[in-house]
Design a protein around this motif. Structure first.
Motif, mmCIF file in Angstrom:
data_model
loop_
_atom_site.group_PDB
_atom_site.id
_atom_site.type_symbol
_atom_site.label_atom_id
_atom_site.label_comp_id
_atom_site.label_asym_id
_atom_site.label_seq_id
_atom_site.Cartn_x
_atom_site.Cartn_y
_atom_site.Cartn_z
ATOM 1 N N ILE A 46 163.007 38.604 -73.466
ATOM 2 C CA ILE A 46 163.026 39.907 -72.797
ATOM 3 C C ILE A 46 161.624 40.401 -72.451
ATOM 4 O O ILE A 46 161.382 40.894 -71.355
ATOM 5 N N VAL A 47 160.687 40.273 -73.372
ATOM 6 C CA VAL A 47 159.358 40.836 -73.143
ATOM 7 C C VAL A 47 158.283 39.805 -73.450
ATOM 8 O O VAL A 47 158.289 39.178 -74.507
ATOM 9 N N GLN A 48 157.361 39.633 -72.502
ATOM 10 C CA GLN A 48 156.166 38.830 -72.732
ATOM 11 C C GLN A 48 154.961 39.777 -72.717
ATOM 12 O O GLN A 48 154.798 40.579 -71.802
ATOM 13 N N VAL A 49 154.148 39.694 -73.755
ATOM 14 C CA VAL A 49 153.011 40.606 -73.896
ATOM 15 C C VAL A 49 151.721 39.895 -73.508
ATOM 16 O O VAL A 49 151.438 38.794 -73.988
ATOM 17 N N LYS A 50 150.948 40.516 -72.614
ATOM 18 C CA LYS A 50 149.628 40.013 -72.227
ATOM 19 C C LYS A 50 148.585 41.076 -72.551
ATOM 20 O O LYS A 50 148.836 42.273 -72.395
ATOM 21 N N THR A 51 147.422 40.613 -72.985
ATOM 22 C CA THR A 51 146.356 41.550 -73.368
ATOM 23 C C THR A 51 145.063 41.183 -72.670
ATOM 24 O O THR A 51 144.682 40.011 -72.627
ATOM 25 N N GLU A 52 144.402 42.189 -72.124
ATOM 26 C CA GLU A 52 143.084 42.021 -71.499
ATOM 27 C C GLU A 52 142.143 43.069 -72.090
ATOM 28 O O GLU A 52 142.505 44.235 -72.218
ATOM 29 N N VAL A 53 140.944 42.634 -72.465
ATOM 30 C CA VAL A 53 139.952 43.552 -73.025
ATOM 31 C C VAL A 53 138.936 43.897 -71.943
ATOM 32 O O VAL A 53 138.306 43.012 -71.364
ATOM 33 N N ALA A 54 138.816 45.182 -71.647
ATOM 34 C CA ALA A 54 137.821 45.633 -70.667
ATOM 35 C C ALA A 54 136.494 45.863 -71.381
ATOM 36 O O ALA A 54 136.389 46.739 -72.241
ATOM 37 N N GLN A 55 135.498 45.049 -71.059
ATOM 38 C CA GLN A 55 134.184 45.169 -71.683
ATOM 39 C C GLN A 55 133.436 46.346 -71.065
ATOM 40 O O GLN A 55 132.894 46.252 -69.974
ATOM 41 N N ILE A 56 133.442 47.467 -71.754
ATOM 42 C CA ILE A 56 132.799 48.664 -71.240
ATOM 43 C C ILE A 56 131.890 49.261 -72.299
ATOM 44 O O ILE A 56 132.003 48.961 -73.493
ATOM 45 N N ARG A 57 130.985 50.107 -71.829
ATOM 46 C CA ARG A 57 130.064 50.793 -72.719
ATOM 47 C C ARG A 57 130.810 51.843 -73.522
ATOM 48 O O ARG A 57 131.659 52.562 -73.004
ATOM 49 N N GLU A 58 130.515 51.931 -74.823
ATOM 50 C CA GLU A 58 131.198 52.906 -75.671
ATOM 51 C C GLU A 58 130.784 54.322 -75.291
ATOM 52 O O GLU A 58 129.598 54.637 -75.195
ATOM 53 N N TYR A 59 131.766 55.174 -75.069
ATOM 54 C CA TYR A 59 131.514 56.575 -74.726
ATOM 55 C C TYR A 59 131.646 57.396 -75.995
ATOM 56 O O TYR A 59 132.743 57.684 -76.456
ATOM 57 N N LYS A 60 130.504 57.767 -76.570
ATOM 58 C CA LYS A 60 130.493 58.486 -77.844
ATOM 59 C C LYS A 60 130.562 59.988 -77.615
ATOM 60 O O LYS A 60 130.301 60.480 -76.522
ATOM 61 N N GLN A 61 130.878 60.697 -78.692
ATOM 62 C CA GLN A 61 130.971 62.150 -78.586
ATOM 63 C C GLN A 61 129.635 62.768 -78.181
ATOM 64 O O GLN A 61 129.594 63.735 -77.412
ATOM 65 N N ILE A 62 128.552 62.196 -78.663
ATOM 66 C CA ILE A 62 127.229 62.720 -78.334
ATOM 67 C C ILE A 62 126.944 62.592 -76.836
ATOM 68 O O ILE A 62 126.205 63.394 -76.259
ATOM 69 N N ASP A 63 127.542 61.600 -76.176
ATOM 70 C CA ASP A 63 127.339 61.419 -74.732
ATOM 71 C C ASP A 63 127.952 62.564 -73.935
ATOM 72 O O ASP A 63 127.540 62.821 -72.802
ATOM 73 N N PHE A 64 128.937 63.230 -74.511
ATOM 74 C CA PHE A 64 129.533 64.388 -73.841
ATOM 75 C C PHE A 64 128.840 65.680 -74.257
ATOM 76 O O PHE A 64 128.573 66.555 -73.431
ATOM 77 N N ILE A 65 128.530 65.798 -75.554
ATOM 78 C CA ILE A 65 128.016 67.052 -76.093
ATOM 79 C C ILE A 65 126.572 67.319 -75.661
ATOM 80 O O ILE A 65 126.230 68.434 -75.266
ATOM 81 N N LEU A 66 125.702 66.304 -75.723
ATOM 82 C CA LEU A 66 124.270 66.552 -75.480
ATOM 83 C C LEU A 66 123.987 67.093 -74.075
ATOM 84 O O LEU A 66 123.249 68.084 -73.941
ATOM 85 N N PRO A 67 124.525 66.512 -72.997
ATOM 86 C CA PRO A 67 124.265 67.105 -71.674
ATOM 87 C C PRO A 67 124.745 68.545 -71.567
ATOM 88 O O PRO A 67 124.085 69.380 -70.935
ATOM 89 N N GLY A 68 125.871 68.865 -72.207
ATOM 90 C CA GLY A 68 126.372 70.231 -72.172
ATOM 91 C C GLY A 68 125.440 71.199 -72.876
ATOM 92 O O GLY A 68 125.153 72.295 -72.376
ATOM 93 N N GLN A 69 124.941 70.796 -74.052
ATOM 94 C CA GLN A 69 124.021 71.656 -74.787
ATOM 95 C C GLN A 69 122.687 71.787 -74.068
ATOM 96 O O GLN A 69 122.075 72.860 -74.055
ATOM 97 N N LEU A 70 122.247 70.710 -73.452
ATOM 98 C CA LEU A 70 121.000 70.748 -72.694
ATOM 99 C C LEU A 70 121.127 71.704 -71.511
ATOM 100 O O LEU A 70 120.234 72.536 -71.259
ATOM 101 N N SER A 71 122.234 71.629 -70.800
ATOM 102 C CA SER A 71 122.463 72.519 -69.655
ATOM 103 C C SER A 71 122.537 73.971 -70.093
ATOM 104 O O SER A 71 121.983 74.864 -69.445
ATOM 105 N N PHE A 72 123.230 74.206 -71.217
ATOM 106 C CA PHE A 72 123.360 75.588 -71.659
ATOM 107 C C PHE A 72 122.027 76.170 -72.115
ATOM 108 O O PHE A 72 121.757 77.359 -71.902
ATOM 109 N N SER A 73 121.183 75.356 -72.733
ATOM 110 C CA SER A 73 119.865 75.857 -73.133
ATOM 111 C C SER A 73 119.050 76.248 -71.902
ATOM 112 O O SER A 73 118.303 77.234 -71.926
#
Length: 360
Positions: free
Chosen positions: A147-174
């Motif tokens: 009924i089901v065949q499972v296929k998996t692909e890994v997308a090699q991407i750069r890790e997006y950390k919480q600091i990558d979102f928070i720091l630009p926001g704090q910098l802009s607000f300052s």
């Protein structure tokens, strides 16, 4: 030029002696960055997924997965949007279901495209879904391979950390806080203490006074931005996609944003009747942007009716431009639309400030 150099020097000396300037420029955003940096990404186990473009959304298998409570589906309708969600870590994987022609085994092909930065969650998701699919129907346990065949692909991407979102926001607000509060207090006090009148007794022109204050504040804020970005990168892994080139682009963007935000400060100093009224007026400008412009979390979390207002705020474009530059590796030309909107905001606020500001 001699007058400009003297004014810049005096303004910088005043800023370095001002505790509030140091707090808004470095201490406040740096404290929040350190807090969020240590918190990291420990949000517990939750799996956000999206349907891959072209997936069979009419099949019973898809309907069953849509009702699995532990899967949080993010709806998007184009491949570019799906890839962006995957790259930024907003989803763990995309799920694609394809039905084979009648009589071809297996009946369905279930494909996962998983983020390389979220492999632990993705593997837990795979094991969990395999169990759920088998438990859904006793017949599936006997004919799973048919009924089901499972296929998996890994997308090699750069890790997006919480600091990558928070720091630009704090910098802009300052930058916003310094541009509004700092400029408002400085020019209000210059006018109240009759220093502006004394300037007019010299050959110094009005535009030289404004440019000198702007350049001094840009120099001061750029120094603070260098400290914030450097600490974020060295101690918390803040992403600078192209190293020093990205660093320089961020600083140029910071200088542009500050010049725009200073226009709001001129308006506040013009409408304030006393020094005690400056903070309320300034907060009317800064607080809505701090909360609604994507400083701490994406504006996509807000109700649909509120998002157009969020996207009209100048701080939103500043935040988005800095995040595109730092994580995506964009250059200033790539974020030209954000720069254009910021520039239009700047022209507008300076025109208003020019009408309202009283030099005497």
């Amino acid at each position: 030029m001699r007058a400009m150099r003297a004014l810049i020097k005096a303004s910088l000396q005043a800023m370095f002696k001002s505790p509030s300037a140091i707090i808004f420029t470095i201490a406040f955003p740096l404290t929040l960055i350190i807090v969020f940096g240590f918190l990291g990404n420990s949000n517990g186990f939750s799996v956000k997924v999206a349907s891959a473009p072209g997936s069979d959304t009419t099949s019973p298998l898809y309907n069953m997965l849509r009702h699995v409570s532990v899967l949080k589906w993010v709806d998007t309708h184009d491949s570019g949007g799906v890839n962006k969600l995957l790259q930024q870590g907003d989803i763990v994987a995309t799920i694609e279901i394809k039905k084979n022609p009648e009589g071809v085994k297996p009946e369905y092909i279930l494909s996962y495209k998983e983020s390389s930065s979220e492999l632990n969650k993705a593997k837990q998701m795979e094991a969990m879904l395999a169990t759920i699919i088998q438990q859904a129907d006793p017949e599936l346990r006997r004919r799973m391979d048919d009924i089901v065949q499972v296929k998996t692909e890994v997308a090699q991407i750069r890790e997006y950390k919480q600091i990558d979102f928070i720091l630009p926001g704090q910098l802009s607000f300052s930058l916003l806080a310094s541009g509004v509060f700092g400029t408002a207090f400085v020019f209000f006090n210059l006018r109240q203490t009759l220093v502006l009148k004394r300037f007019f007794a010299t050959p110094v022109r009005r535009e030289v006074i404004v440019i000198s204050e702007g350049l001094a504040r840009v120099v001061f804020q750029i120094m603070g931005s260098i400290i914030i970005i450097s600490i974020g990168h060295l101690f918390f892994g803040f992403t600078l996609a192209h190293g020093i080139f990205t660093f320089i682009n961020m600083l140029v963007m910071c200088a542009l944003g500050l010049l725009v935000f200073m226009g709001f400060g001129f308006i506040v100093s013009a409408v304030a009747k006393s020094e005690s009224t400056i903070p309320p007026f300034s907060n009317l400008v800064t607080l809505p942007q701090f909360l609604l412009a994507g400083t701490f979390f994406s504006i996509d979390n807000f109700p649909v009716w509120l998002r157009p207002f969020c996207k009209a705020l100048p701080l939103t474009y500043m935040n988005e431009a800095l995040r595109k530059i730092s994580f995506d590796g964009a250059n200033l030309w790539d974020v030209r639309m954000d720069i254009l909107v910021l520039t239009l905001w700047g022209i507008g606020v300076y025109l208003v400030a020019g009408k309202l500001f009283k030099w005497e």
